[in-house]
Each structure stands twice: as structure tokens, then as C-alpha cells.
Motif scaffolding. Structure first.
Motif, mmCIF file in Angstrom:
data_model
loop_
_atom_site.group_PDB
_atom_site.id
_atom_site.type_symbol
_atom_site.label_atom_id
_atom_site.label_comp_id
_atom_site.label_asym_id
_atom_site.label_seq_id
_atom_site.Cartn_x
_atom_site.Cartn_y
_atom_site.Cartn_z
ATOM 1 N N PRO A 249 0.811 -1.218 0.000
ATOM 2 C CA PRO A 249 0.000 0.000 0.000
ATOM 3 C C PRO A 249 0.846 1.269 0.000
ATOM 4 N N CYS A 251 0.053 4.025 1.315
ATOM 5 C CA CYS A 251 -0.037 4.745 2.586
ATOM 6 C C CYS A 251 1.044 4.329 3.575
ATOM 7 N N ARG A 297 -6.853 2.593 3.156
ATOM 8 C CA ARG A 297 -5.811 3.219 2.345
ATOM 9 C C ARG A 297 -5.186 4.409 3.056
ATOM 10 N N ARG A 298 -5.246 4.393 4.351
ATOM 11 C CA ARG A 298 -4.626 5.460 5.135
ATOM 12 C C ARG A 298 -4.129 4.898 6.451
ATOM 13 N N ASN A 388 -1.456 -0.021 -4.362
ATOM 14 C CA ASN A 388 -2.311 1.067 -3.889
ATOM 15 C C ASN A 388 -3.253 0.566 -2.826
#
Length: 388
Positions: A249, A251, A297-298, A388
């Protein structure tokens, strides 16, 4: 409860991740660290599973060296690894009245070419302890506690090994990162089959692929690899026994910051992607805590509590992060943080906490009643990496 692996290459100046401020047993009941009293170091045991945490000092007959390793055992004793005259000496410390009792376990003498001997993370059963002696061409796995006969040499592993992650709750399967031919790959050492070594993590032939953390319940593993970006290591995740791709990812890729996973939420047997993961974040302004789930995603950034023994902590099945802390005002404390809901878990969102279960472990040739062995993550080729 799951805690982070100890990176044997993590000495200051070697470029490895920073060491944790203390070591916690696999089930989270005890912790141990070296504490400073005046100019002297001494072992200290913390009890974490009672109504309130408390510390018991375990000073010996003389102060400890700053590099002495300590590790809590499941029965509350503390294993101490000292180096004296080139010998690695192991003892168990325990409180006895106002003093400290000490049970000598024996010593390991290593050849001159051995570059390091370090304790591995606490074994899941809490009864045994292991150490890895690293040489330039081979590494030796030792059991240093749990056997009445003293330290026992278990296996010699070709290559220079580091790290150490337990893959099951019985203490049978140990993952280490092995360097051979200029490349580092995670392998599995089977302690019930004479230290037999088998591949675990190989994303590409030319990548360095290390395992950092694993949860036996869900199969979630945190890895570090340069497969997506040759020459630049990235933090990613995968699932043991699944054909799902390894993911990296965006992030988790933070410039000018070292990100080290140290705890993962247990008990999520069918939903590894929903396991909460605690991250140690080290940057120019100090250390803080990151909270993340593979479904998100964070990363949620949380200030470190005062006195946090950085890099140490456990996550409960209910999603509470417990961080040991020590300050002059409170020399033994635990800060408790609740991992936030994901968007679809939030009450009233109409979502559900259930997810499609990942594929189960593949069949293996291990005879009954042995548990299935991990499936190599090389089943997720580079073409399927997700960033991602």
C-alpha cells in the motif's frame, strides 16, 4: 496477542529497524526490560495481566552491561543473556523475598567467526527460549531455556540469518530471513523435523524479501521487500496459505520515516484484511504510533504516550492497543488506545464486519497429525503486486 520480531541486524548504525524498549511474552502477561538506576543497569519484570501493571526489580550481585538481553518467560521468570569472556551465559532470574534468585542455565561458546548471538522473540508457549548465532556462512539455532540439560544446539542453517517470527501457536514453525548469494529470502525452520528448512517468501529471484510480523490466527504477514521498486525496500502484506497477491500500500510508504510494525490484532480467523496493525513511526521529530488495517488506504497517526517504551505493545482481539510506558512520575504504566472503526464497521453505517474469507491453506505432504505448513508467498508473482 502478537508482538514484533527482533531484527538481529537492528544494532545502531546498521540500518535496521530500531529496537523495542522492552520485550513482552507472546500472550501479553509479562514484560521485561533493562532499567537504569543511577548509573547502573538492572533487569526489571513487569506484570501486565493484573488489575494494574506493576514492576519488580531483579538486580543481581552486580550491575548488568547495557547490551545484556532480557526476556520474560510465561511463568514470570526473566531470562538473562550475558556475554562474559567470549561466552554467552544464560540464567533465569526470579524474585525471592527482598532479593533476586538466579538459576544458571549454562553457556554457549561460539567460534570466533560468529558475528552475533541474539535471543529470538518469546516462544508462543512461554516455556522455552531460543537464540540464533550468526556466522558469515551459516547460522545456528539454539534452545537456551526449557531444557534441564542446558542450552541445546537444534539446527545449523546455511546462510546468514536475521529476524525471527513465529508462524504458529505451538512454537514449531519459525521464520527467519536468510542471506545467501547476495539475496535475502524468508525461510521456515521446522523445529519438529530436526530444523528442516523450506522456502517461505520469494517474490522474485532478484528481490530481498523479509518477514517482519505474523498472526497465526488469520495468517496475516507483514513483509519488507524491494520487489516493487528495486533498490528501495517497501512495506507490504500478504496471507499465508492464500493465492491472493502480495500488496504494497502507498499509505505505508512515508518519506523520511522508518515504519516498523510491532503488533497485530489476533482472533480474526476469517478476515485477515480487517486485522488492526500497530506501527512504530520514527522520523526527525521522534517516535509516534500508527494504526492501520489492510482494508484501509490510510494510516491513522497517534501521538506516543509519555514514556512509551517505543516499539513495544500488544493488540487484543477486541482491538485495544496496550503500550507500556515509564516516566519518573509513573515508572510502570500501560497506555490503552482503542483502534478506530473502519468506515463499514462503524455502528449505523449499514455495513458489515464480515468479509469473503480468503482461500485456505493448500494441501501439504506433512503427515497427520502435524499442522499444515505455510504456502510460499512466491505464488503471488511480481506481475500481480498491488501498490495502492
Amino acid at each position: 496477542m502478537t508482538v514484533c520480531a527482533i531484527e538481529l541486524s537492528a544494532d545502531p548504525g546498521n540500518g535496521g529497524p530500531p529496537r523495542a524498549g522492552c520485550t513482552i511474552t507472546a500472550e501479553g502477561g509479562y514484560a521485561a526490560r533493562l532499567a537504569l538506576r543511577g548509573d547502573s543497569w538492572f533487569p526489571e519484570r513487569w506484570t501486565l495481566d493484573g488489575p494494574e501493571p506493576y514492576a519488580v526489580p531483579l538486580p543481581g550481585n552486580q550491575p548488568e552491561e547495557p547490551g545484556t538481553e532480557v526476556q520474560p518467560m510465561g511463568d514470570g521468570r526473566v531470562l538473562v543473556h550475558r556475554v562474559a569472556a567470549g561466552r554467552h551465559v544464560f540464567s533465569l532470574l526470579y524474585p525471592t523475598g527482598p532479593g533476586t534468585g538466579e538459576l544458571p542455565l549454562g553457556a554457549v561458546e561460539c567460534p570466533e567467526e560468529t558475528t552475533a548471538l541474539r535471543l529470538l522473540p518469546p516462544a508462543p508457549d512461554g516455556e522455552r527460549a531460543y537464540a540464533l548465532a550468526v556466522g558469515p556462512r551459516t547460522s545456528v539455532l539454539w534452545q537456551v531455556a526449557g531444557d534441564a540439560c542446558g542450552p541445546e544446539r537444534l539446527a545449523e542453517i546455511p546462510g546468514r540469518c536475521s529476524g525471527g517470527v513465529w508462524l504458529d501457536r505451538t512454537g514449531r514453525l519459525l521464520a527467519v530471513d536468510r542471506e545467501t548469494g547476495g539475496r535475502t529470502k524468508a525461510v521456515v525452520v521446522d523445529l519438529e523435523r530436526g530444523g528442516e528448512v523450506s522456502p517461505l517468501l520469494q517474490i522474485t529471484e532478484d528481490s530481498d524479501d523479509r518477514i517482519l510480523l505474523a498472526d497465526p490466527d488469520s495468517g496475516l504477514v507483514l513483509i519488507r521487500s524491494d520487489a516493487p521498486s528495486p533498490g528501495q525496500e517497501r512495506l507490504g502484506w500478504g496471507v499465508l496459505g492464500s493465492t491472493l497477491p502480495v500488496r504494497f500500500p502507498e499509505c505505508l510508504q512515508l518519506p523520511d520515516c522508518v515504519v516498523t510494525p510491532f503488533a497485530v490484532q489476533p482472533g480474526q480467523a476469517l478476515t485477515p484484511e480487517r486485522c488492526a496493525v500497530a506501527l512504530r513511526m520514527d522520523g526527525a521529530f521522534g517516535s509516534w504510533v500508527g494504526l492501520w488495517r489492510p482494508t484501509e488506504r490510510r494510516v491513522r497517526h497517534v501521538p506516543a504516550p509519555a514514556g512509551w517504551l517505543a516499539g513495544a505493545g500488544v493488540l487484543t482481539a477486541g482491538g485495544e492497543l496496550r503500550l507500556p510506558c515509564a516516566t519518573p512520575e509513573l515508572p510502570c504504566g500501560v497506555a490503552r488506545l482503542s483502534v478506530p472503526w473502519t468506515d463499514d464497521e462503524r455502528p449505523g453505517s449499514g455495513g458489515t464486519a464480515e468479509a469473503t474469507p480468503p482461500e485456505g491453506p493448500a494441501e501439504t505432504d506433512v503427515p497427520d497429525p502435524a499442522p499444515p505448513r505455510p504456502v510460499p508467498l512466491q505464488q503471488a508473482p511480481l506481475a500481480r503486486l498491488v501498490t495502492n
